[in-house]
Scaffold this motif. Structure first.
Motif, PDB file in Angstrom:
ATOM      1  N   LYS A   1       6.247  -6.356  17.286  1.00 36.13           N
ATOM      2  CA  LYS A   1       5.621  -6.691  18.512  1.00 36.13           C
ATOM      3  C   LYS A   1       4.196  -7.274  18.512  1.00 36.13           C
ATOM      4  O   LYS A   1       3.766  -7.874  19.086  1.00 36.13           O
ATOM      5  CB  LYS A   1       5.757  -5.423  19.105  1.00 36.13           C
ATOM      6  N   ASP A   2       3.592  -6.727  17.321  1.00 33.38           N
ATOM      7  CA  ASP A   2       1.948  -6.914  16.828  1.00 33.38           C
ATOM      8  C   ASP A   2       1.996  -8.290  16.315  1.00 33.38           C
ATOM      9  O   ASP A   2       0.884  -8.794  15.892  1.00 33.38           O
ATOM     10  CB  ASP A   2       1.476  -5.993  16.330  1.00 33.38           C
ATOM     11  N   LEU A   3       3.075  -8.972  16.015  1.00 30.29           N
ATOM     12  CA  LEU A   3       2.828 -10.326  15.163  1.00 30.29           C
ATOM     13  C   LEU A   3       2.135 -11.474  16.169  1.00 30.29           C
ATOM     14  O   LEU A   3       2.371 -11.185  17.402  1.00 30.29           O
ATOM     15  CB  LEU A   3       4.119 -10.925  14.947  1.00 30.29           C
ATOM     16  N   PRO A   4       1.496 -12.168  15.420  1.00 30.31           N
ATOM     17  CA  PRO A   4       0.514 -13.136  16.149  1.00 30.31           C
ATOM     18  C   PRO A   4       1.743 -14.152  16.766  1.00 30.31           C
ATOM     19  O   PRO A   4       2.999 -14.389  16.216  1.00 30.31           O
ATOM     20  CB  PRO A   4      -0.242 -14.108  15.193  1.00 30.31           C
ATOM     21  N   GLU A   5       1.202 -14.750  17.998  1.00 28.43           N
ATOM     22  CA  GLU A   5       2.314 -15.700  18.747  1.00 28.43           C
ATOM     23  C   GLU A   5       2.708 -16.770  17.784  1.00 28.43           C
ATOM     24  O   GLU A   5       1.808 -17.412  16.938  1.00 28.43           O
ATOM     25  CB  GLU A   5       1.475 -16.133  19.861  1.00 28.43           C
TER      26      GLU A   5
ATOM     27  N   LEU B   1       9.923  -6.244   9.284  1.00 31.11           N
ATOM     28  CA  LEU B   1       9.855  -6.807   8.183  1.00 31.11           C
ATOM     29  C   LEU B   1       9.139  -7.663   7.803  1.00 31.11           C
ATOM     30  O   LEU B   1       8.213  -7.973   6.969  1.00 31.11           O
ATOM     31  CB  LEU B   1      11.158  -7.086   7.755  1.00 31.11           C
ATOM     32  N   VAL B   2       8.993  -9.012   8.793  1.00 33.49           N
ATOM     33  CA  VAL B   2       8.206  -9.989   8.675  1.00 33.49           C
ATOM     34  C   VAL B   2       6.786  -9.679   8.621  1.00 33.49           C
ATOM     35  O   VAL B   2       5.982  -9.922   8.033  1.00 33.49           O
ATOM     36  CB  VAL B   2       8.500 -10.812   9.802  1.00 33.49           C
ATOM     37  N   ALA B   3       6.335  -8.639   9.546  1.00 31.08           N
ATOM     38  CA  ALA B   3       4.734  -8.064   9.852  1.00 31.08           C
ATOM     39  C   ALA B   3       4.549  -7.745   8.426  1.00 31.08           C
ATOM     40  O   ALA B   3       3.343  -7.780   7.784  1.00 31.08           O
ATOM     41  CB  ALA B   3       4.928  -7.055  10.928  1.00 31.08           C
ATOM     42  N   ILE B   4       5.390  -6.857   7.745  1.00 29.84           N
ATOM     43  CA  ILE B   4       5.008  -6.195   6.402  1.00 29.84           C
ATOM     44  C   ILE B   4       4.685  -7.136   5.374  1.00 29.84           C
ATOM     45  O   ILE B   4       3.810  -7.230   4.575  1.00 29.84           O
ATOM     46  CB  ILE B   4       6.218  -5.136   5.937  1.00 29.84           C
ATOM     47  N   LEU B   5       5.638  -8.319   5.401  1.00 29.80           N
ATOM     48  CA  LEU B   5       5.458  -9.241   4.505  1.00 29.80           C
ATOM     49  C   LEU B   5       4.127  -9.936   4.601  1.00 29.80           C
ATOM     50  O   LEU B   5       3.402 -10.472   3.837  1.00 29.80           O
ATOM     51  CB  LEU B   5       6.563 -10.155   4.243  1.00 29.80           C
ATOM     52  N   LEU B   6       3.997 -10.439   5.859  1.00 28.80           N
ATOM     53  CA  LEU B   6       2.447 -10.954   6.287  1.00 28.80           C
ATOM     54  C   LEU B   6       1.385 -10.250   5.737  1.00 28.80           C
ATOM     55  O   LEU B   6       0.451 -10.664   5.310  1.00 28.80           O
ATOM     56  CB  LEU B   6       2.643 -11.450   7.800  1.00 28.80           C
ATOM     57  N   LYS B   7       1.391  -8.967   6.026  1.00 31.09           N
ATOM     58  CA  LYS B   7       0.388  -8.042   5.520  1.00 31.09           C
ATOM     59  C   LYS B   7       0.299  -8.110   4.027  1.00 31.09           C
ATOM     60  O   LYS B   7      -0.963  -7.984   3.379  1.00 31.09           O
ATOM     61  CB  LYS B   7       0.706  -6.554   5.892  1.00 31.09           C
ATOM     62  N   ALA B   8       1.504  -8.193   3.156  1.00 33.89           N
ATOM     63  CA  ALA B   8       1.246  -8.306   1.874  1.00 33.89           C
ATOM     64  C   ALA B   8       0.935  -9.530   1.188  1.00 33.89           C
ATOM     65  O   ALA B   8       0.364  -9.619   0.263  1.00 33.89           O
ATOM     66  CB  ALA B   8       2.707  -7.813   1.322  1.00 33.89           C
ATOM     67  N   TYR B   9       1.196 -10.679   2.049  1.00 32.53           N
ATOM     68  CA  TYR B   9       1.026 -11.914   1.604  1.00 32.53           C
ATOM     69  C   TYR B   9      -0.016 -12.868   2.050  1.00 32.53           C
ATOM     70  O   TYR B   9      -0.623 -13.677   1.508  1.00 32.53           O
ATOM     71  CB  TYR B   9       2.292 -12.707   1.380  1.00 32.53           C
ATOM     72  N   SER B  10      -0.312 -12.810   3.222  1.00 41.00           N
ATOM     73  CA  SER B  10      -0.941 -13.795   4.194  1.00 41.00           C
ATOM     74  C   SER B  10      -2.373 -13.791   3.982  1.00 41.00           C
ATOM     75  O   SER B  10      -2.919 -12.652   3.551  1.00 41.00           O
ATOM     76  CB  SER B  10      -0.583 -13.957   5.630  1.00 41.00           C
ATOM     77  N   GLY B  11      -2.980 -14.693   3.575  1.00 36.46           N
ATOM     78  CA  GLY B  11      -4.587 -14.758   3.259  1.00 36.46           C
ATOM     79  C   GLY B  11      -4.809 -14.576   1.856  1.00 36.46           C
ATOM     80  O   GLY B  11      -6.101 -14.257   1.391  1.00 36.46           O
ATOM     81  N   ARG B  12      -3.977 -14.729   1.059  1.00 33.37           N
ATOM     82  CA  ARG B  12      -3.888 -14.497  -0.341  1.00 33.37           C
ATOM     83  C   ARG B  12      -3.813 -15.539  -1.366  1.00 33.37           C
ATOM     84  O   ARG B  12      -3.259 -16.543  -0.864  1.00 33.37           O
ATOM     85  CB  ARG B  12      -3.082 -13.256  -0.884  1.00 33.37           C
ATOM     86  N   THR B  13      -4.359 -15.494  -2.532  1.00 32.71           N
ATOM     87  CA  THR B  13      -4.415 -16.875  -3.457  1.00 32.71           C
ATOM     88  C   THR B  13      -2.871 -16.662  -3.791  1.00 32.71           C
ATOM     89  O   THR B  13      -2.114 -15.491  -3.788  1.00 32.71           O
ATOM     90  CB  THR B  13      -5.284 -16.465  -4.691  1.00 32.71           C
TER      91      THR B  13
ATOM     92  N   ASP C   1      14.289 -13.372  15.638  1.00 30.79           N
ATOM     93  CA  ASP C   1      14.709 -13.150  17.019  1.00 30.79           C
ATOM     94  C   ASP C   1      15.520 -11.782  16.820  1.00 30.79           C
ATOM     95  O   ASP C   1      16.013 -11.310  17.914  1.00 30.79           O
ATOM     96  CB  ASP C   1      15.882 -14.197  17.198  1.00 30.79           C
ATOM     97  N   ALA C   2      15.185 -10.854  15.817  1.00 25.74           N
ATOM     98  CA  ALA C   2      15.563  -9.454  15.881  1.00 25.74           C
ATOM     99  C   ALA C   2      14.625  -8.588  15.596  1.00 25.74           C
ATOM    100  O   ALA C   2      13.517  -8.630  14.760  1.00 25.74           O
ATOM    101  CB  ALA C   2      16.405  -9.580  14.484  1.00 25.74           C
ATOM    102  N   PHE C   3      14.660  -7.465  16.387  1.00 28.04           N
ATOM    103  CA  PHE C   3      13.408  -6.493  16.163  1.00 28.04           C
ATOM    104  C   PHE C   3      12.831  -5.894  14.955  1.00 28.04           C
ATOM    105  O   PHE C   3      11.891  -6.088  14.454  1.00 28.04           O
ATOM    106  CB  PHE C   3      13.438  -5.510  17.418  1.00 28.04           C
ATOM    107  N   ILE C   4      13.805  -5.564  14.183  1.00 28.90           N
ATOM    108  CA  ILE C   4      13.611  -4.669  12.881  1.00 28.90           C
ATOM    109  C   ILE C   4      13.160  -5.923  11.930  1.00 28.90           C
ATOM    110  O   ILE C   4      12.356  -5.527  11.321  1.00 28.90           O
ATOM    111  CB  ILE C   4      15.110  -4.008  12.343  1.00 28.90           C
ATOM    112  N   VAL C   5      13.907  -6.959  12.127  1.00 23.91           N
ATOM    113  CA  VAL C   5      13.527  -8.066  10.918  1.00 23.91           C
ATOM    114  C   VAL C   5      12.213  -8.667  11.239  1.00 23.91           C
ATOM    115  O   VAL C   5      11.383  -8.789  10.449  1.00 23.91           O
ATOM    116  CB  VAL C   5      14.442  -9.228  11.195  1.00 23.91           C
ATOM    117  N   LYS C   6      11.393  -8.534  12.577  1.00 27.28           N
ATOM    118  CA  LYS C   6      10.303  -8.838  12.860  1.00 27.28           C
ATOM    119  C   LYS C   6       9.216  -7.814  12.203  1.00 27.28           C
ATOM    120  O   LYS C   6       8.198  -8.397  11.751  1.00 27.28           O
ATOM    121  CB  LYS C   6       9.981  -8.889  14.431  1.00 27.28           C
TER     122      LYS C   6
END
Length: 142
Positions: free
Chosen positions: A28-32, A79-91, A72-77
């Protein structure tokens, strides 16, 4: 939430109902994510649920990848949030160095997710790592 803090939070929760709730809250906290970008071209192959992924190169020295994603699935969202925390903004090197399987196991997700969700998680990881490898190759070619 840093990755270690996320692991600590997951370990603190006693049951999977609470962990699923946390996953949903993370989603739910994913950016728009722009509706106009929810296209077939941006859809991650290999996911049963729809997952859309965008990446931008943050031109700096060294360049970094910024990811945006949605599902479009709550649980998958979640998982997406976890991956964004792991990968986004990194080299690319940082992305490729993340032991996502270890993180997945430390969060206890390996035992709790259905095979389809696990396959989708792996597909997202492959796509993000592929983009990191492409950026690394492009940077080394310059």
């Amino acid at each position: 939430m840093e990755l270690q803090r996320l692991v600590d939070t997951f370990e603190f929760l006693d049951n999977w109902e609470d962990r699923y709730r946390l996953l949903i809250d993370l989603g739910k906290d994913l950016p728009e994510f722009p509706e106009s970008k929810k296209t077939e071209e941006n859809r991650v192959e290999g996911c049963v649920s729809n997952v859309w992924l965008l990446s931008d190169v943050n031109e700096g020295e060294p360049p970094r990848l910024d990811f945006k994603a949605d599902s479009d699935a709550f649980i998958v969202k979640g998982l997406v949030a976890i991956l964004l925390k792991a990968y986004s903004g990194r080299t690319p090197e940082e992305i490729l160095a993340v032991d996502i399987e270890d993180l997945f196991n430390r969060l206890g997700l390996a035992q709790q997710l259905t095979p389809n969700r696990r396959d989708g998680f792996v597909a997202m990881v492959k796509e993000m790592r592929s983009r990191a490898q492409a950026l690394r190759a492009e940077s080394h070619a310059k």
